[in-house]
Scaffold this motif. Structure first.
Motif, PDB file in Angstrom:
ATOM      1  N   ALA A 198      18.946  27.172 -30.748  1.00  0.00           N
ATOM      2  CA  ALA A 198      17.969  27.970 -29.462  1.00  0.00           C
ATOM      3  C   ALA A 198      16.722  28.491 -30.533  1.00  0.00           C
ATOM      4  O   ALA A 198      15.784  28.601 -29.996  1.00  0.00           O
ATOM      5  N   ASN A 199      17.194  29.172 -31.056  1.00  0.00           N
ATOM      6  CA  ASN A 199      16.028  29.604 -32.160  1.00  0.00           C
ATOM      7  C   ASN A 199      15.266  28.380 -33.472  1.00  0.00           C
ATOM      8  O   ASN A 199      14.065  28.656 -33.103  1.00  0.00           O
ATOM      9  N   SER A 200      15.694  27.454 -33.144  1.00  0.00           N
ATOM     10  CA  SER A 200      15.392  26.433 -33.984  1.00  0.00           C
ATOM     11  C   SER A 200      13.455  25.865 -33.374  1.00  0.00           C
ATOM     12  O   SER A 200      13.117  25.207 -34.509  1.00  0.00           O
ATOM     13  N   GLN A 201      13.435  26.217 -32.184  1.00  0.00           N
ATOM     14  CA  GLN A 201      12.351  24.971 -31.531  1.00  0.00           C
ATOM     15  C   GLN A 201      10.713  26.400 -31.966  1.00  0.00           C
ATOM     16  O   GLN A 201      10.154  25.604 -32.376  1.00  0.00           O
ATOM     17  N   PHE A 202      10.920  27.356 -32.506  1.00  0.00           N
ATOM     18  CA  PHE A 202      10.400  28.579 -32.777  1.00  0.00           C
ATOM     19  C   PHE A 202       9.569  27.456 -33.966  1.00  0.00           C
ATOM     20  O   PHE A 202       7.895  28.368 -34.252  1.00  0.00           O
ATOM     21  N   TYR A 203      10.590  27.473 -34.939  1.00  0.00           N
ATOM     22  CA  TYR A 203       9.967  26.621 -36.630  1.00  0.00           C
ATOM     23  C   TYR A 203       8.967  25.825 -36.707  1.00  0.00           C
ATOM     24  O   TYR A 203       9.108  24.845 -37.691  1.00  0.00           O
ATOM     25  N   THR A 204       8.987  25.083 -35.341  1.00  0.00           N
ATOM     26  CA  THR A 204       8.461  23.461 -35.093  1.00  0.00           C
ATOM     27  C   THR A 204       7.039  23.367 -34.616  1.00  0.00           C
ATOM     28  O   THR A 204       6.363  24.727 -34.385  1.00  0.00           O
ATOM     29  N   VAL A 205       6.158  22.942 -35.201  1.00  0.00           N
ATOM     30  CA  VAL A 205       4.406  22.539 -34.576  1.00  0.00           C
ATOM     31  C   VAL A 205       4.386  23.664 -33.164  1.00  0.00           C
ATOM     32  O   VAL A 205       3.249  24.005 -32.626  1.00  0.00           O
ATOM     33  N   ASP A 206       5.500  22.711 -32.229  1.00  0.00           N
ATOM     34  CA  ASP A 206       4.738  23.345 -31.505  1.00  0.00           C
ATOM     35  C   ASP A 206       5.103  24.777 -30.851  1.00  0.00           C
ATOM     36  O   ASP A 206       4.592  25.946 -30.382  1.00  0.00           O
ATOM     37  N   GLY A 207       6.172  25.574 -31.653  1.00  0.00           N
ATOM     38  CA  GLY A 207       6.931  26.189 -31.314  1.00  0.00           C
ATOM     39  C   GLY A 207       6.019  27.663 -32.569  1.00  0.00           C
ATOM     40  O   GLY A 207       5.865  28.360 -31.534  1.00  0.00           O
ATOM     41  N   LEU A 257       3.603  25.512 -40.551  1.00  0.00           N
ATOM     42  CA  LEU A 257       2.558  26.220 -40.634  1.00  0.00           C
ATOM     43  C   LEU A 257       0.965  25.600 -41.398  1.00  0.00           C
ATOM     44  O   LEU A 257       0.223  26.499 -40.144  1.00  0.00           O
ATOM     45  N   HIS A 258       1.382  24.784 -41.972  1.00  0.00           N
ATOM     46  CA  HIS A 258       0.061  23.957 -42.451  1.00  0.00           C
ATOM     47  C   HIS A 258      -0.294  23.212 -41.178  1.00  0.00           C
ATOM     48  O   HIS A 258      -2.219  23.428 -41.127  1.00  0.00           O
TER      49      HIS A 258
END
Length: 231
Positions: free
Chosen positions: A161-170, A199-200
């Motif tokens: 579930a943590n993976s969402q943070f590492y997206t553009v939306d997150g 991040l960019h």
């Protein structure tokens, strides 16, 4: 011959699996006692090599010129990121969000090396919660520094579930929790071009800092990666 010192301080089930806190003497450095954490019998962290955990706070503080800073740390661990932030007199408050109540109990019971220092600092507040859920929700308050040290890497998460943070939306949601001149810092044991690209896309400035140390336990150098972003 006296056997090396070894002690299990805690061994308990959690939502993520079996969590173990142990203290032992290093075979390669007799007399050196370290505290280590394993999850599901896999190595998670140690008090032996803490340069990158400390550097997560040190570099973020170097990049931010403000004072009376409010710092949010995701992941208590053995406390090195939080304590390094608190060593700065420019930090007025540090909130640590830790998912596992067992880890918070270790701090309260004085089982981790920095317990006495952390428990004595009135600027520290430790909350049992999910930092990713906090950052995905509308902000109730904003922070000058948000420092995340929870997963192994953006591509190797303790919980899927943590993976969402590492997206553009997150990241766009997390960015709302930063003050106008705020800074996000993320710890990783590996590079992640996918996360750097995200991040960019969300931030104007991205800085990648490798932290390389010689690990006597495996007789080779190892590199952790710190990723910082701000507007």
């Amino acid at each position: 011959m006296k056997p090396p010192f070894f002690e299990i301080l805690a061994y308990e089930p959690t939502e993520l699996g079996i969590l173990c806190l142990r203290r032992r003497e290093l075979l390669c450095e007799p007399g050196t006692i370290v505290t280590e954490v394993t999850l599901n019998h896999e190595f998670l962290m140690s008090s032996y090599l803490t340069a990158s955990e400390k550097a997560l706070s040190e570099t973020a503080l170097q990049m931010h010129s403000g004072s009376a800073l409010h710092v949010l740390v995701g992941g208590l661990g053995l406390g090195y990121t939080a304590w390094t932030a608190l060593e700065s007199d420019r930090v007025s408050h540090c909130e640590v969000i830790e998912f596992l109540p067992q880890v918070i109990h270790w701090l309260e019971q004085g089982l981790i090396p920095l317990s006495d220092k952390l428990n004595a600092d009135h600027r520290l507040n430790v909350t049992q919660s999910d930092v990713y859920q906090r950052l995905a929700s509308p902000p109730k308050q904003k922070h000058d520094l948000i420092l995340i040290d929870v997963d192994h890497s953006p591509d190797d998460n303790l919980d899927k579930a943590n993976s969402q943070f590492y997206t553009v939306d997150g990241l766009q949601r997390a960015k709302l929790h930063l003050e106008a001149d705020g800074l996000l810092g993320v710890w990783s044991y590996a590079e992640s071009s996918r996360f750097v690209d995200a991040l960019h896309e969300v931030f104007r400035e991205v800085r990648i800092e490798p932290v390389t140390v010689f690990n006597n336990l495996i007789n080779e150098e190892q590199t952790d990666w710190l990723l910082f972003a701000r507007d």
